[in-house]
Design a protein around this motif. Structure first.
Motif, short mmCIF file in Angstrom:
data_model
loop_
_atom_site.label_atom_id
_atom_site.label_comp_id
_atom_site.label_asym_id
_atom_site.label_seq_id
_atom_site.Cartn_x
_atom_site.Cartn_y
_atom_site.Cartn_z
N UNK A 240 0.82 -1.22 0.00
CA UNK A 240 0.00 0.00 0.00
C UNK A 240 0.85 1.27 0.00
N UNK A 241 1.91 1.25 0.80
CA UNK A 241 2.78 2.43 0.88
C UNK A 241 3.56 2.63 -0.41
N UNK A 242 3.84 1.53 -1.10
CA UNK A 242 4.53 1.61 -2.40
C UNK A 242 3.65 2.37 -3.40
N UNK A 243 2.34 2.12 -3.36
CA UNK A 243 1.42 2.85 -4.24
C UNK A 243 1.48 4.36 -3.95
N UNK A 244 1.60 4.70 -2.68
CA UNK A 244 1.70 6.11 -2.30
C UNK A 244 2.98 6.73 -2.83
N UNK A 245 4.08 5.98 -2.77
CA UNK A 245 5.35 6.46 -3.31
C UNK A 245 5.25 6.73 -4.80
N UNK A 246 4.59 5.85 -5.52
CA UNK A 246 4.42 6.02 -6.97
C UNK A 246 3.65 7.31 -7.26
N UNK A 247 2.59 7.55 -6.50
CA UNK A 247 1.80 8.77 -6.70
C UNK A 247 2.63 10.02 -6.42
N UNK A 248 3.45 9.97 -5.38
CA UNK A 248 4.30 11.12 -5.04
C UNK A 248 5.30 11.39 -6.16
N UNK A 249 5.88 10.31 -6.69
CA UNK A 249 6.85 10.47 -7.78
C UNK A 249 6.18 11.02 -9.03
N UNK A 250 4.98 10.56 -9.31
CA UNK A 250 4.22 11.07 -10.47
C UNK A 250 3.97 12.57 -10.32
N UNK A 251 3.58 12.97 -9.13
CA UNK A 251 3.29 14.38 -8.89
C UNK A 251 4.54 15.23 -9.07
N UNK A 252 5.68 14.75 -8.56
CA UNK A 252 6.92 15.51 -8.67
C UNK A 252 7.42 15.55 -10.10
#
Length: 591
Positions: A240-252
């Protein structure tokens, strides 16, 4: 002593380190930088009096090509012959060298500023009016506390370096930081936080918003030592936290590069990607998303691919490097890093008229930035257009997907991706002797005209001076008259001759007869045959240069070039030569 983590993304941390490297290079390649600078002075007399544009062209172009020759990068490119052009290879390698050299020179030339100036900028962006110095100090102190709170949760692994660590480490006694990549510093400081809540003097551990990557890395390490009954629960959390990391990277990754000039934006992107690794993270995540994580063979191959992606320090054309398999061997990677360091050194050393190190670095910064500004189209346009398209990674976190916990086995890449593992191969010893190898004709580096506006420089740098046969054998060409000549072993100019197959044969024969006999095993007869092979190869090299310059050859000419040496050896020798030249082909008995 506080660590300046920004020093980990540049080629040289101090001017002294750059100076020490000069001695290493001179010993390794037996090439004196003073001799190189003397050659520049001889070829471009008084070029220190030229305008900035011409100085930039002279120093940067010569540094790019001289370093290419010293490190023998041409051999790496030749290995991929047919898979990518010379122009493509130069664009991929030189764009990263330029960006990395520019960032490194900026770091070395940066002056110290007060950290409070960064805080003031952030407050201004948030429309917060600061009344006095004490107020600013309160925000600075809150930042100091927040950084300590967040970084103390990072694992004790000295190699693990998530982006949060790059935020400046300041204290009440020392608030000086380098005036280096301030837009990046602002992003990092904002992530740490400078604001405080009224009435709250100290936050409890469970009230602190921890860094996502640091927390994820800590849980990955905990997984290895976790008890069996807790492992599945921890794997679900990590998924689940990996999905959050992906979203953060996409945003950046969707944030545009910042800077007042093209070179500033190039440097900004290089530094941002070196710290946050967003494109590399998303590329790896996309790779993991496409495989069956229960298939051991796929997982094994994917791990190898991930390792190669992480080890490559290239920021621009990263996908092309992987597709063309250009730098995947450890030795090639070391030479690529060596190339970037030598380019930086030669640009700085070329400014012979300035002695003070800081002033020299400041001028080197101006020169390389001017060159990048005027040559953006040549080197960076294609890769930046691809980056601006912003690949869609939405498929990586679609809600209906049910990711298997077996995927967690591959997520160790997060720790590896954000670890300090000798990014530029500084500590790798080159065991083999590196022989210089001349650069073939390739990308127009701005020899005669510059940039998108095509403004002519006052000093013209002849791109043909980097033809392979010309540099190696002293051959010159006059295309208008369709003539060719060479210098003999004494350096004397020979007479011009018509470009014909007979002339090429004669020149090749003269060249190989001047070369010493090659020791080729125990059979003395083989030495003569290797000489014949060398003659044939020299003819092909001259032909390839002429073809590059637009000289057309008929099919009959090509047949003559390929068979000119046939009267020099017997049928038996011919069979041996063919077996050496074309080891995987079937050799005919016919000569």
């Amino acid at each position: 002593m506080m660590t300046d983590w920004m020093s980990k993304i540049v080629l040289f941390e101090t001017v002294d380190e750059l100076t020490d490297y000069k001695e290493k290079i001179e010993n390794r390649y037996k090439a004196k930088t003073e001799k190189y600078v003397g050659k520049l002075q001889e070829e471009y007399s008084d070029f220190e009096k030229c305008d900035l544009e011409d100085q930039a062209r002279i120093l940067v172009i010569n540094a790019l090509t001289e370093a290419w020759m010293l490190t023998g990068l041409q051999r790496i490119v030749d290995q991929r012959d047919g898979e990518l052009t010379q122009e493509e290879a130069e664009k991929m390698i030189m764009s990263n060298a330029l960006a990395c050299a520019a960032v490194s020179i900026k770091y070395l030339s940066a002056k110290n500023i007060d950290f409070s100036s960064v805080i003031l900028k952030l407050l201004k962006k948030d429309n917060i009016r600061v009344l006095d110095e004490n107020t600013v100090n309160e925000y600075v102190e809150e930042y100091e506390k927040n950084r300590k709170r967040k970084t103390k949760w990072i694992d004790d692994d000295s190699m693990f370096c998530p982006p949060i660590l790059y935020a400046p480490e300041v204290t009440k006694e020392n608030r000086k930081i380098k005036n280096f990549m301030i837009p990046i510093i602002e992003i990092l400081v904002a992530d740490i936080g400078i604001y405080f809540e009224e009435g709250m003097t100290e936050k409890k551990p469970d009230e602190i918003k921890l860094d996502e990557i640091a927390t994820f890395g800590k849980k990955l390490r905990s997984l290895k030592n976790a008890k069996n009954q807790y492992k599945e629960k921890l794997k679900t959390q990590l998924n689940n936290e990996y999905e959050t990391l992906i979203k953060s990277c996409c945003a950046l990754s969707k944030n545009e590069s910042m800077g007042d000039s093209i070179s500033d934006r190039v440097a900004f992107y290089y530094v941002r990607e070196s710290i946050f690794r967003t494109e590399r993270f998303l590329d790896i995540a996309s790779c993991i998303d496409k495989i069956d994580t229960n298939d051991k063979a796929q997982v094994c191959n994917t791990k190898k691919s991930i390792s190669a992606k992480i080890q490559n320090p290239a920021v621009f054309y990263a996908q092309e490097f992987e597709e063309k398999i250009l730098l995947q061997s450890p030795q090639n990677m070391v030479l690529f890093c060596e190339y970037m360091r030598i380019v930086t050194l030669l640009i700085v050393e070329g400014i012979y008229w300035i002695e003070q190190p800081k002033e020299k670095m400041a001028h080197a910064d101006n020169l390389i930035c001017d060159y990048i500004n005027k040559n953006f189209t040549r080197f960076f346009q294609k890769t930046c257009d691809a980056l601006d398209e912003k690949r869609n990674y939405d498929c990586l976190f679609e809600k209906e997907k049910n990711h298997a916990t077996s995927r967690v086995e591959l997520l160790d890449f997060v720790v590896d991706l954000y670890s300090l593992k000798d990014r530029y191969s500084k500590n790798v010893t080159i065991d083999t002797t590196i022989e210089p190898y001349y650069k073939r004709t390739g990308l127009d580096l701005g020899y005669e005209e510059m940039g998108a506006q095509e403004t002519n420089g006052k000093i013209k740098i002849d791109g043909r001076s980097y033809l392979y046969a010309e540099r190696r054998y002293g051959i010159s060409y006059d295309l208008k008259a369709r003539k060719i000549k060479r210098k003999n072993k004494k350096g004397e100019e020979c007479e011009w001759k018509d470009i014909t197959t007979d002339t090429i044969d004669q020149l090749a024969t003269e060249i190989y007869e001047e070369q010493p006999l090659i020791q080729a095993g125990k059979d003395p007869g083989h030495e003569r045959m290797y000489r014949i092979i060398r003659c044939h190869n020299i003819m092909k090299e001259i032909y390839e240069d002429l073809e590059t310059l637009g000289v057309a050859f008929t099919a009959e000419d090509m047949y003559m070039i390929n068979s000119k040496c046939s009267d020099c050896y017997t049928a038996e020798e011919h069979a041996y030569i063919e077996s050496v030249t074309f080891p995987n082909s079937q050799v005919s008995d016919e000569t």
